[in-house]
Motif scaffolding. Structure first.
Motif, PDB file in Angstrom:
ATOM      1  N   ARG A 125       2.187 -19.200   7.115  1.00  0.00           N
ATOM      2  CA  ARG A 125       1.729 -18.072   7.379  1.00  0.00           C
ATOM      3  C   ARG A 125       1.049 -18.000   8.696  1.00  0.00           C
ATOM      4  NH1 ARG A 125      -1.981 -15.270   5.058  1.00  0.00           N
ATOM      5  NH2 ARG A 125      -3.332 -17.107   4.563  1.00  0.00           N
ATOM      6  N   ASP A 126       1.145 -16.941   9.436  1.00  0.00           N
ATOM      7  CA  ASP A 126       0.311 -16.747  10.825  1.00  0.00           C
ATOM      8  C   ASP A 126      -1.166 -16.735  10.441  1.00  0.00           C
ATOM      9  OD1 ASP A 126       2.510 -16.497  12.228  1.00  0.00           O
ATOM     10  OD2 ASP A 126       2.588 -14.340  12.046  1.00  0.00           O
ATOM     11  N   LEU A 127      -2.121 -17.275  10.961  1.00  0.00           N
ATOM     12  CA  LEU A 127      -3.482 -17.440  10.980  1.00  0.00           C
ATOM     13  C   LEU A 127      -3.761 -17.611   9.494  1.00  0.00           C
ATOM     14  CD1 LEU A 127      -5.594 -16.987  12.952  1.00  0.00           C
ATOM     15  CD2 LEU A 127      -6.015 -14.851  12.060  1.00  0.00           C
ATOM     16  N   PRO A 128      -3.500 -18.725   8.946  1.00  0.00           N
ATOM     17  CA  PRO A 128      -3.555 -18.764   7.224  1.00  0.00           C
ATOM     18  C   PRO A 128      -4.871 -18.633   6.783  1.00  0.00           C
ATOM     19  CG  PRO A 128      -2.904 -20.796   8.463  1.00  0.00           C
ATOM     20  CD  PRO A 128      -2.883 -19.976   9.491  1.00  0.00           C
ATOM     21  N   GLU A 129      -5.851 -18.864   7.634  1.00  0.00           N
ATOM     22  CA  GLU A 129      -7.308 -18.933   6.968  1.00  0.00           C
ATOM     23  C   GLU A 129      -7.762 -17.466   6.916  1.00  0.00           C
ATOM     24  OE1 GLU A 129      -7.853 -19.237  11.592  1.00  0.00           O
ATOM     25  OE2 GLU A 129      -6.472 -19.897   9.949  1.00  0.00           O
ATOM     26  N   ILE A 133      -2.875  -8.646   6.159  1.00  0.00           N
ATOM     27  CA  ILE A 133      -1.916  -7.880   5.714  1.00  0.00           C
ATOM     28  C   ILE A 133      -0.499  -8.307   6.023  1.00  0.00           C
ATOM     29  CG2 ILE A 133      -3.509  -6.018   5.377  1.00  0.00           C
ATOM     30  CD1 ILE A 133      -2.278  -4.222   7.512  1.00  0.00           C
ATOM     31  N   GLY A 134      -0.098  -9.155   6.903  1.00  0.00           N
ATOM     32  CA  GLY A 134       1.220  -9.443   7.425  1.00  0.00           C
ATOM     33  C   GLY A 134       1.963 -10.338   6.305  1.00  0.00           C
ATOM     34  N   LEU A 135       2.540  -9.622   5.339  1.00  0.00           N
ATOM     35  CA  LEU A 135       3.069 -10.333   4.296  1.00  0.00           C
ATOM     36  C   LEU A 135       4.420 -10.342   4.094  1.00  0.00           C
ATOM     37  CD1 LEU A 135       0.649  -8.710   1.416  1.00  0.00           C
ATOM     38  CD2 LEU A 135       0.399 -10.966   2.550  1.00  0.00           C
ATOM     39  N   PHE A 136       5.025 -10.022   5.406  1.00  0.00           N
ATOM     40  CA  PHE A 136       6.824  -9.951   5.154  1.00  0.00           C
ATOM     41  C   PHE A 136       7.259 -11.185   4.960  1.00  0.00           C
ATOM     42  CE2 PHE A 136      10.719 -10.813   7.447  1.00  0.00           C
ATOM     43  CZ  PHE A 136      11.562  -9.833   6.918  1.00  0.00           C
ATOM     44  N   GLY A 137       6.907 -12.373   5.489  1.00  0.00           N
ATOM     45  CA  GLY A 137       7.314 -13.662   5.436  1.00  0.00           C
ATOM     46  C   GLY A 137       7.237 -14.189   4.053  1.00  0.00           C
ATOM     47  N   LEU A 147      15.721 -13.842  -6.623  1.00  0.00           N
ATOM     48  CA  LEU A 147      17.116 -13.576  -6.660  1.00  0.00           C
ATOM     49  C   LEU A 147      17.906 -14.767  -7.163  1.00  0.00           C
ATOM     50  CD1 LEU A 147      17.521 -11.623  -3.455  1.00  0.00           C
ATOM     51  CD2 LEU A 147      17.829 -10.532  -5.977  1.00  0.00           C
ATOM     52  N   ASN A 148      16.969 -15.790  -7.115  1.00  0.00           N
ATOM     53  CA  ASN A 148      17.796 -16.967  -7.429  1.00  0.00           C
ATOM     54  C   ASN A 148      17.226 -17.701  -8.503  1.00  0.00           C
ATOM     55  OD1 ASN A 148      19.910 -18.640  -5.145  1.00  0.00           O
ATOM     56  ND2 ASN A 148      18.161 -17.482  -3.982  1.00  0.00           N
ATOM     57  N   GLY A 149      16.667 -16.858  -9.561  1.00  0.00           N
ATOM     58  CA  GLY A 149      16.401 -17.129 -10.824  1.00  0.00           C
ATOM     59  C   GLY A 149      14.908 -17.735 -11.117  1.00  0.00           C
ATOM     60  N   PHE A 150      14.179 -17.805  -9.986  1.00  0.00           N
ATOM     61  CA  PHE A 150      12.717 -18.216 -10.044  1.00  0.00           C
ATOM     62  C   PHE A 150      11.859 -17.017 -10.087  1.00  0.00           C
ATOM     63  CE2 PHE A 150      15.207 -21.626  -8.505  1.00  0.00           C
ATOM     64  CZ  PHE A 150      14.811 -22.881  -9.144  1.00  0.00           C
ATOM     65  N   ASP A 151      10.450 -17.240 -10.327  1.00  0.00           N
ATOM     66  CA  ASP A 151       9.453 -16.313 -10.407  1.00  0.00           C
ATOM     67  C   ASP A 151       9.046 -15.915  -8.885  1.00  0.00           C
ATOM     68  OD1 ASP A 151       9.535 -15.618 -13.365  1.00  0.00           O
ATOM     69  OD2 ASP A 151       8.753 -17.520 -13.499  1.00  0.00           O
ATOM     70  N   ASP A 152       8.896 -17.049  -8.324  1.00  0.00           N
ATOM     71  CA  ASP A 152       7.984 -16.834  -7.101  1.00  0.00           C
ATOM     72  C   ASP A 152       8.310 -18.277  -6.100  1.00  0.00           C
ATOM     73  OD1 ASP A 152       6.212 -16.047  -4.962  1.00  0.00           O
ATOM     74  OD2 ASP A 152       4.703 -15.703  -6.475  1.00  0.00           O
ATOM     75  N   ALA A 153       7.854 -18.313  -5.076  1.00  0.00           N
ATOM     76  CA  ALA A 153       8.043 -19.329  -4.051  1.00  0.00           C
ATOM     77  C   ALA A 153       6.703 -20.031  -3.706  1.00  0.00           C
ATOM     78  CB  ALA A 153       8.586 -18.718  -2.572  1.00  0.00           C
ATOM     79  N   GLY A 165       1.115 -20.965  -2.344  1.00  0.00           N
ATOM     80  CA  GLY A 165       2.091 -20.131  -2.803  1.00  0.00           C
ATOM     81  C   GLY A 165       2.084 -18.778  -2.086  1.00  0.00           C
ATOM     82  N   THR A 166       2.922 -17.812  -2.262  1.00  0.00           N
ATOM     83  CA  THR A 166       2.989 -16.601  -1.588  1.00  0.00           C
ATOM     84  C   THR A 166       1.927 -15.790  -1.405  1.00  0.00           C
ATOM     85  OG1 THR A 166       3.982 -15.596  -3.630  1.00  0.00           O
ATOM     86  CG2 THR A 166       5.413 -16.215  -1.823  1.00  0.00           C
ATOM     87  N   THR A 167       1.326 -15.779  -2.620  1.00  0.00           N
ATOM     88  CA  THR A 167      -0.022 -15.185  -2.694  1.00  0.00           C
ATOM     89  C   THR A 167      -1.276 -15.680  -3.597  1.00  0.00           C
ATOM     90  OG1 THR A 167       0.615 -13.571  -4.501  1.00  0.00           O
ATOM     91  CG2 THR A 167       0.617 -12.601  -2.185  1.00  0.00           C
ATOM     92  N   TRP A 168      -1.065 -17.034  -3.630  1.00  0.00           N
ATOM     93  CA  TRP A 168      -1.987 -17.906  -4.667  1.00  0.00           C
ATOM     94  C   TRP A 168      -2.106 -19.358  -3.964  1.00  0.00           C
ATOM     95  CZ3 TRP A 168       1.845 -21.605  -6.190  1.00  0.00           C
ATOM     96  CH2 TRP A 168       3.136 -21.084  -6.306  1.00  0.00           C
ATOM     97  N   ASN A 169      -3.118 -19.916  -4.344  1.00  0.00           N
ATOM     98  CA  ASN A 169      -3.089 -21.355  -4.365  1.00  0.00           C
ATOM     99  C   ASN A 169      -2.532 -22.047  -5.087  1.00  0.00           C
ATOM    100  OD1 ASN A 169      -5.922 -20.307  -2.936  1.00  0.00           O
ATOM    101  ND2 ASN A 169      -4.993 -21.693  -1.713  1.00  0.00           N
TER     102      ASN A 169
END
Length: 259
Positions: A125-129, A133-137, A147-153, A165-169
């Motif tokens: 992420r940009d400026l990870p600390e 609100i820049g959540l596009f990526g 879309l590939n059968g998983f719950d998250d990245a 993770g996307t919105t989690w540690n």
């Protein structure tokens, strides 16, 4: 429900938030008008406001806005506090800023959260600390995972070192210690609290080649608490390891702060 600086928000006041996408936020799980780690959430807002807007945030005013927005609301729900400047323009983001406080609510899921399966994605992420609100990526990688059968990245770098993770540690258990990846990440409030209460904890580099030696993996944030991860790519992991119950119990025993 949405209130801006303590009053119901008009749609036109949200244009900058939707079109410019510059700001920061924190999400807070409220249980019976109390919050675990409330001071951490307020510290985050103050810290991020300085970085993004060069402004000092009044902590007590933010608490007042939250209390006003959720007055009389019982049970469990999630409050999101977003700071942005409705007057900011795309061509002049360097102009003097006056951030406003947007308070919104949404239902909270039941705890403990159900296990999930994740797919790795090369992303940072940009400026990870900063919880900006820049959540596009992040949302794009979550979408592709689903879309590939998983719950998250789950994010890794080019050398396959795990970050978050996307919105989690993400945390692991190696049989003796809870292991948090030492990488540029957003230090979530739930992760901070667990580090404080679980004594056998280390923060070290975690490469994907190390993950098969781990006994368990889990995700944490204010909405999900401690959520078991049962698969990372094609690697299966347990959903009932005792470490989950231990961490969930330690987390639930943390005293909550009244708003």
């Amino acid at each position: 429900m949405a209130e801006l600086n303590g009053t119901p928000v008009a749609p036109e006041a949200l244009q900058a938030l939707g079109l410019l996408n510059y700001g920061h936020f924190t999400s807070i799980r409220v249980d019976d008008q109390s919050v675990r780690g409330l001071s951490h959430h307020l510290d985050r807002l103050v810290h991020d406001c300085r970085i993004l807007f060069g402004a000092e945030l009044d902590r007590e005013q933010v608490r007042h806005f939250i209390r006003n927005a959720i007055a009389g609301k019982e049970g469990s729900f999630v409050v999101r506090v977003t700071l942005f400047d409705p007057a900011m323009e795309l061509g002049q983001p360097g102009a003097s800023c006056t951030p406003s406080v947007l308070v919104t609510t949404r239902p909270a899921g039941r705890l403990p959260a159900t296990p999930m399966r994740v797919r790795t994605a090369s992303y940072s992420r940009d400026l990870p600390e900063v919880k900006h609100i820049g959540l596009f990526g992040a949302v794009l990688d979550r979408r592709n995972a689903q879309l590939n059968g998983f719950d998250d990245a789950l994010f890794v770098d080019d050398a396959s070192f795990v970050s978050e993770g996307t919105t989690w540690n993400v945390g692991f258990f190696d049989g003796e210690r809870v292991v948090w990846p030492s990488a540029p990440v957003l230090a979530g409030v739930t992760m901070r609290l667990l580090k404080q209460v679980h004594e056998r904890t280390v923060t070290i580099p975690v490469n994907m080649k190390d993950v098969p030696q781990m006994q368990a993996a889990f995700a944490t944030n204010t909405s999900i608490g401690v959520r078991p991860i049962t698969a990372i790519n094609d690697l299966a992991l347990p959903d009932d390891h005792p470490i989950f119950q231990t961490l969930q119990k330690e987390y639930e025993e943390i005293p909550a702060e009244r708003l």
